[in-house]
Design an enzyme around this catalytic site. Sequence first.
Site, PDB file in Angstrom:
ATOM      1  N   HIS A  62       0.812  -1.211   0.000  1.00 40.26           N
ATOM      2  CA  HIS A  62       0.000   0.000   0.000  1.00 40.26           C
ATOM      3  C   HIS A  62       0.850   1.268   0.000  1.00 40.26           C
ATOM      4  O   HIS A  62       1.917   1.306   0.594  1.00 40.26           O
ATOM      5  CB  HIS A  62      -0.896   0.045   1.243  1.00 40.26           C
ATOM      6  CG  HIS A  62      -1.747  -1.167   1.399  1.00 40.26           C
ATOM      7  ND1 HIS A  62      -1.947  -1.766   2.624  1.00 40.26           N
ATOM      8  CD2 HIS A  62      -2.457  -1.900   0.507  1.00 40.26           C
ATOM      9  CE1 HIS A  62      -2.745  -2.811   2.474  1.00 40.26           C
ATOM     10  NE2 HIS A  62      -3.065  -2.923   1.192  1.00 40.26           N
ATOM     11  N   LYS A  72       5.415   6.501   7.390  1.00 41.77           N
ATOM     12  CA  LYS A  72       4.982   5.545   8.411  1.00 41.77           C
ATOM     13  C   LYS A  72       6.155   5.145   9.280  1.00 41.77           C
ATOM     14  O   LYS A  72       7.274   4.989   8.796  1.00 41.77           O
ATOM     15  CB  LYS A  72       4.438   4.262   7.761  1.00 41.77           C
ATOM     16  CG  LYS A  72       3.232   4.447   6.889  1.00 41.77           C
ATOM     17  CD  LYS A  72       2.822   3.124   6.249  1.00 41.77           C
ATOM     18  CE  LYS A  72       1.643   3.328   5.316  1.00 41.77           C
ATOM     19  NZ  LYS A  72       1.252   2.076   4.664  1.00 41.77           N
ATOM     20  N   TYR A 132       1.146   1.549  13.777  1.00 43.91           N
ATOM     21  CA  TYR A 132       1.644   2.496  12.792  1.00 43.91           C
ATOM     22  C   TYR A 132       1.519   3.912  13.329  1.00 43.91           C
ATOM     23  O   TYR A 132       0.448   4.306  13.762  1.00 43.91           O
ATOM     24  CB  TYR A 132       0.768   2.517  11.540  1.00 43.91           C
ATOM     25  CG  TYR A 132       0.580   1.272  10.756  1.00 43.91           C
ATOM     26  CD1 TYR A 132       1.171   1.144   9.511  1.00 43.91           C
ATOM     27  CD2 TYR A 132      -0.249   0.252  11.203  1.00 43.91           C
ATOM     28  CE1 TYR A 132       0.945   0.027   8.735  1.00 43.91           C
ATOM     29  CE2 TYR A 132      -0.465  -0.870  10.437  1.00 43.91           C
ATOM     30  CZ  TYR A 132       0.130  -0.979   9.208  1.00 43.91           C
ATOM     31  OH  TYR A 132      -0.090  -2.081   8.441  1.00 43.91           O
ATOM     32  N   ASP A 168      -6.397  -6.596  -1.697  1.00 39.53           N
ATOM     33  CA  ASP A 168      -4.958  -6.727  -1.910  1.00 39.53           C
ATOM     34  C   ASP A 168      -4.659  -7.701  -3.050  1.00 39.53           C
ATOM     35  O   ASP A 168      -3.664  -7.535  -3.756  1.00 39.53           O
ATOM     36  CB  ASP A 168      -4.250  -7.140  -0.631  1.00 39.53           C
ATOM     37  CG  ASP A 168      -4.143  -5.999   0.371  1.00 39.53           C
ATOM     38  OD1 ASP A 168      -4.495  -4.861   0.034  1.00 39.53           O
ATOM     39  OD2 ASP A 168      -3.692  -6.257   1.506  1.00 39.53           O
TER      40      ASP A 168
END
Length: 171
Positions: A62, A72, A132, A168
Amino acid sequence: MIFKELAIPGVYLISIEKHEDERGFFARSFCQKEFAEYGLCTEFLQCNLSYNKKKGTLRGMHYQIPPYEEVKVVSCLQGAIYDVALDVRKNSKTYGKWVAAELSAENHQMLYIPAGVAHGFQSLRDDSIVYYQMGSFYQPDSGEGIGYNDERFNIQWPILDKIISKKDQSY
């Protein structure tokens, strides 16, 4: 904290420095001053958790497109993951290259993923929890993905029996 830049510019493996005694340990997992010394994002606007019930769960790859790219900092609070960063910055000399690190509750390491780098992971144990810290807000209309099995990149996932969402799988 110890910052080690990996083979993709801007991707860092971050290790904590433990101060231990008979009670356990104390360590910093973020310091604005230290992150700034490496030119890294120092403002995190959103934090996310990902619970992964089964070993082999794969999430990714992603990223968000401009102007909503995401920075991130990824860590694993419970269990273990194989964490992957894939450079999708068109003008980068490492475009199409990927790096991976095992993040676990035991090693307390983190992966810093800069804007323009796709991210994904595979859980190595049942009941893994991923945390995250995000440098920008999630923008659903800017979310993109790359197939976890895209032959151009040849990412080597450690567990062959994968659990993957339909979304995905569609990348």
